[in-house]
Design a protein around this motif. Structure first.
Motif, PDB file in Angstrom:
ATOM      1  N   LEU A 179       1.229  -1.864  -0.111  1.00 22.10           N
ATOM      2  CA  LEU A 179       0.169   0.033  -0.275  1.00 22.10           C
ATOM      3  C   LEU A 179       1.155   1.096   0.199  1.00 22.10           C
ATOM      4  CD1 LEU A 179      -2.804  -1.000   3.075  1.00 22.10           C
ATOM      5  CD2 LEU A 179      -3.052  -0.481   0.043  1.00 22.10           C
ATOM      6  N   MET A 180       1.807   1.263   1.232  1.00 23.49           N
ATOM      7  CA  MET A 180       2.883   2.434   0.974  1.00 23.49           C
ATOM      8  C   MET A 180       3.362   2.402  -0.390  1.00 23.49           C
ATOM      9  SD  MET A 180       5.296   2.915   3.421  1.00 23.49           S
ATOM     10  CE  MET A 180       6.730   1.986   2.966  1.00 23.49           C
ATOM     11  N   ALA A 181       3.823   1.467  -1.213  1.00 23.07           N
ATOM     12  CA  ALA A 181       4.331   1.929  -2.547  1.00 23.07           C
ATOM     13  C   ALA A 181       3.621   2.365  -3.933  1.00 23.07           C
ATOM     14  CB  ALA A 181       4.873   0.247  -3.407  1.00 23.07           C
ATOM     15  N   LEU A 182       2.027   1.673  -3.620  1.00 25.97           N
ATOM     16  CA  LEU A 182       1.085   2.767  -4.778  1.00 25.97           C
ATOM     17  C   LEU A 182       0.455   3.871  -3.683  1.00 25.97           C
ATOM     18  CD1 LEU A 182      -1.016  -1.086  -4.389  1.00 25.97           C
ATOM     19  CD2 LEU A 182      -0.020  -0.539  -5.950  1.00 25.97           C
ATOM     20  N   PHE A 183       0.732   3.489  -2.797  1.00 20.94           N
ATOM     21  CA  PHE A 183       0.737   5.328  -2.396  1.00 20.94           C
ATOM     22  C   PHE A 183       1.616   6.143  -3.393  1.00 20.94           C
ATOM     23  CE2 PHE A 183      -0.031   9.136   0.806  1.00 20.94           C
ATOM     24  CZ  PHE A 183      -0.939   9.352   0.193  1.00 20.94           C
ATOM     25  N   GLY A 184       2.627   6.257  -3.053  1.00 21.61           N
ATOM     26  CA  GLY A 184       3.661   6.903  -4.386  1.00 21.61           C
ATOM     27  C   GLY A 184       3.786   6.356  -5.126  1.00 21.61           C
ATOM     28  N   LEU A 185       3.746   5.603  -6.101  1.00 20.69           N
ATOM     29  CA  LEU A 185       2.893   5.149  -7.248  1.00 20.69           C
ATOM     30  C   LEU A 185       1.846   6.141  -7.990  1.00 20.69           C
ATOM     31  CD1 LEU A 185       4.269   3.586  -9.771  1.00 20.69           C
ATOM     32  CD2 LEU A 185       2.148   2.073  -9.368  1.00 20.69           C
ATOM     33  N   MET A 270      -6.133   6.066  -5.968  1.00 21.56           N
ATOM     34  CA  MET A 270      -5.359   6.936  -6.336  1.00 21.56           C
ATOM     35  C   MET A 270      -4.595   7.108  -7.525  1.00 21.56           C
ATOM     36  SD  MET A 270      -2.549   9.421  -4.818  1.00 21.56           S
ATOM     37  CE  MET A 270      -3.967  10.839  -3.372  1.00 21.56           C
ATOM     38  N   THR A 271      -4.606   5.054  -6.871  1.00 23.52           N
ATOM     39  CA  THR A 271      -3.466   4.553  -8.155  1.00 23.52           C
ATOM     40  C   THR A 271      -3.879   4.569  -9.734  1.00 23.52           C
ATOM     41  OG1 THR A 271      -2.639   3.134  -6.232  1.00 23.52           O
ATOM     42  CG2 THR A 271      -1.618   2.557  -8.485  1.00 23.52           C
ATOM     43  N   PHE A 272      -5.617   3.998  -9.714  1.00 19.77           N
ATOM     44  CA  PHE A 272      -6.231   4.091 -10.970  1.00 19.77           C
ATOM     45  C   PHE A 272      -5.916   4.734 -11.130  1.00 19.77           C
ATOM     46  CE2 PHE A 272     -10.382   3.777 -12.405  1.00 19.77           C
ATOM     47  CZ  PHE A 272      -9.906   2.855 -13.407  1.00 19.77           C
ATOM     48  N   ILE A 273      -5.977   6.529 -11.124  1.00 20.05           N
ATOM     49  CA  ILE A 273      -6.823   7.287 -11.339  1.00 20.05           C
ATOM     50  C   ILE A 273      -5.071   7.991 -12.043  1.00 20.05           C
ATOM     51  CG2 ILE A 273      -7.318  10.212 -11.605  1.00 20.05           C
ATOM     52  CD1 ILE A 273      -9.292   9.094  -8.783  1.00 20.05           C
TER      53      ILE A 273
END
Length: 289
Positions: A179-185, A270-273
């Motif tokens: 989740l932390m990685a996806l948030f930054g991504l 947010m990752t999808f967007i």
């Protein structure tokens, strides 16, 4: 005759524009996994080339930051660490925050930094942001080993201050890191679309990430925040993740499953967007970079 022969040819690779923003082509990313490994290797070589200490910086950077935090926030400011030894408390926050911040900052400039590559050869563009996450994950893993060594030191030589005990939340560790990685991504891909036109945004993002750390329970436990702003800090998707990591690794943290579900929903959205915006921008960004 020649036209008919050309129509009968079967090409190995057909380069075409995406017709839909929702065509993520994840299968194509898997087919280019060798390129992903090469990009990760390139990041390591480029970062540590012409440095004297080389990969030792993996350990020196968090150790120096931890020492500074212990002196300033624990000794001088006397900020609570929830009964956890200050070096362990800050080390969990530091390596976690560094992973998120590096994923965000490097992804936010992916178009600008790789414009010369994008304009010369075809490959799935999403592979570059994913390579950034992967290369930083390796560094996070190395620094996590340093944290494990520190935990073993306290458990063996200073058990009265801290002793590691397995808890069920340790099983959530891969989920929290993902989740932390996806948030930054996700955030990085959204910002990358804007930095293609507005270069000044890079400086604003760098400064904003530094300030964002103080809105995240990195240097303080969540319960130590003033009541007037604690509810605001809880809206930060990283708050439940950092606290969850401390609970999983150190056995103490202000963790709530409902907050984690909230964070997961915000981050996945947010990752999808971010991927949608990234796909749209890659079609014509070369004209503005």
């Amino acid at each position: 005759m020649q036209v008919a022969a050309e129509k009968e040819q079967n090409w190995d690779v057909v380069i075409e524009s995406r017709n839909s923003l929702f065509d993520f082509k994840f299968r194509e990313l898997w087919e280019y996994r060798d390129l992903l490994f090469l990009l990760v290797r390139r990041d390591f070589i480029a970062f540590y080339k012409q440095t004297i200490l080389g990969p030792i910086w993996f350990f020196l950077q968090p150790l120096m930051t931890m020492a500074m935090f212990v002196i300033i926030f624990s000794r001088l400011a006397n900020i609570s660490t929830s009964g956890i030894p200050a070096p362990l408390f800050y080390m969990v926050g530091i390596i976690s925050w560094n992973y998120f911040a590096e994923c965000l900052l490097k992804t936010s400039t992916v178009f600008k930094d790789n414009a010369n590559v994008f304009g010369k050869v075809y490959f799935p563009r999403l592979i570059l942001p994913f390579s950034i996450v992967a290369s930083n994950l390796v560094r996070f893993g190395v620094q996590f080993i340093l944290l494990v060594i520190m935990i073993l030191f306290y458990t063996i030589f200073r058990p009265e201050e801290f002793s590691f005990r397995f808890n069920i939340y340790l099983l959530l560790l891969p989920v929290l890191i993902a989740l932390m990685a996806l948030f930054g991504l996700g955030m990085g891909m959204i910002i990358s679309a804007m930095t293609t036109k507005y270069r000044d945004l890079v400086f604003l993002v760098t400064f904003g990430v530094q300030l964002f750390m103080y809105a995240t329970p990195v240097i303080y436990p969540l319960h130590a925040a003033p009541d007037s702003i604690e509810s605001i800090i809880r809206l930060n998707p990283l708050s439940s993740i950092i606290e969850g990591l401390r609970l999983a690794i150190l056995g103490r943290g202000d963790f709530d499953p409902g907050s984690l579900l909230y964070s997961a929903g915000v981050i996945l959205g947010m990752t999808f967007i971010g991927i949608l915006i990234f796909n749209k921008t890659e079609k014509n960004f070369i004209d503005t970079v």
